[in-house]
Design an enzyme around this catalytic site. Structure first.
Site, mmCIF file in Angstrom:
data_model
loop_
_atom_site.group_PDB
_atom_site.id
_atom_site.type_symbol
_atom_site.label_atom_id
_atom_site.label_comp_id
_atom_site.label_asym_id
_atom_site.label_seq_id
_atom_site.Cartn_x
_atom_site.Cartn_y
_atom_site.Cartn_z
ATOM 1 N N TYR A 50 3.201 -38.152 34.704
ATOM 2 C CA TYR A 50 4.631 -38.044 34.411
ATOM 3 C C TYR A 50 5.258 -39.436 34.319
ATOM 4 O O TYR A 50 5.248 -40.199 35.296
ATOM 5 C CB TYR A 50 5.357 -37.238 35.477
ATOM 6 N N GLY A 201 14.100 -21.447 29.571
ATOM 7 C CA GLY A 201 15.502 -21.064 29.471
ATOM 8 C C GLY A 201 15.728 -19.702 28.861
ATOM 9 O O GLY A 201 16.870 -19.210 28.808
ATOM 10 N N LEU A 203 14.887 -16.885 30.072
ATOM 11 C CA LEU A 203 15.282 -15.945 31.124
ATOM 12 C C LEU A 203 16.422 -16.533 31.952
ATOM 13 O O LEU A 203 16.358 -16.652 33.175
ATOM 14 C CB LEU A 203 14.072 -15.616 32.000
#
Length: 301
Positions: A50, A201, A203
């Site tokens: 990351y 996004g 849900l």
């Protein structure tokens, strides 16, 4: 917040903060991490890849003051070049053994709670990878290890041939593929770290906008029309789709933690509020009956 125990005795909060979306601004990231602590989150999930190590560095700085109260998980397996911002897959024993030292340095730790293989294929020398993780445990550099994978054949190999304690996998009400593996995972006393619980996004209360912007080609076994009608049905039956999918995940005994990302403290507050929304078993079953049964199609043997 509910905490779930791994085989080694490590306790992780049932909601964990996925740190990939923290960004690179230290002050902004601090507002999210501090909010997570205030909301009862004690598990923080990162990876060496990351931001090419920068995410671990930020997390190491921000969590130092909470070191005795939190659990940190990171991942390994991608040999990366920070300057060129390139990477390639490398699950070798040498790479795993060397990478832990860099991760510990960036995280300001002497020992990492949870170290996971960040992917994996059936063609890998899996026994070599397992040997590396076992050696790191013996040397006291990690407390436990696991894998992050959506490949059933890889998952099953590690369940049968290693001492993994966690499996990170994409899991939501819409992407319910992990149901096929739940029984095997639970039999081995392994806990699931559920990533993507809100399906990018889809849900959430922004489901209609997200559907139009991100899912024109459908999702998994859904074409666009199928997905649209399913989301419409869920929205008709339930007030908050986030609460539905989070309660669905909470219903599994094999759940270790729901890994939710947040780009702001407000977004994180909303996620925790929906996590704390109680639903009945009948409501969860009803929601599950609305969506399709999705099975893994690839990497099954």
């Amino acid at each position: 917040m509910q905490k779930n125990k791994l085989k080694s005795g490590i306790e992780i909060s049932e909601v964990g903060l996925g740190c990939m979306s923290l960004g690179t601004d230290l002050e902004h990231a601090e507002t999210i991490v501090d909010e997570a602590i205030q909301q009862g989150i004690t598990y923080f999930d990162t990876a060496d890849l990351y931001d090419y190590g920068h995410n671990e560095e930020i997390l190491g700085k921000l969590l130092k003051k909470y070191q005795n109260d939190i659990v940190i998980g990171s991942k390994v397996g991608n040999h990366f070049n920070k300057e060129k911002q390139t990477h390639f897959w490398d699950p070798s024993k040498e790479h795993i053994m060397n990478s832990i030292k860099d991760s510990l340095h960036r995280l300001n730790l002497d020992q990492l709670d949870l170290y996971m293989l960040h992917g994996g294929t059936i063609e890998d020398d899996k026994d070599e990878s397992i040997e590396a993780f076992e050696r790191l445990k013996e040397e006291g550099l990690i407390r436990a290890y696991g894998i992050s994978s959506i490949r059933p054949n890889v998952i099953r190999y590690y369940l049968e041939n290693s001492n993994i304690e966690t499996i990170m996998m994409q899991f939501s009400l819409i992407d319910n593929r992990p149901e096929d593996l739940i029984e095997e995972i639970d039999e081995h006393g392994v806990k699931i770290l559920a990533r993507g619980p809100l399906s990018k996004g889809l849900l959430t209360d922004k489901s209609t906008k997200v559907l139009q912007n991100k899912f024109n080609d459908g999702l998994l076994d859904y074409n666009y029309n199928d997905l649209s009608s399913t989301i419409e049905k869920l929205n008709t039956e339930f007030d908050q789709l986030s609460a539905v999918t989070l309660n669905y995940l909470k219903s599994f005994d094999a759940l270790g933690s729901i890994i939710t990302g947040a780009s702001s403290r407000e977004q994180l507050k909303d996620s925790i509020q929906h996590y704390n929304t109680t639903m009945t078993e009948e409501q969860i079953k009803h929601a599950r009956a609305i969506v399709k049964d999705i099975q893994y199609q690839n990497h099954t043997s």
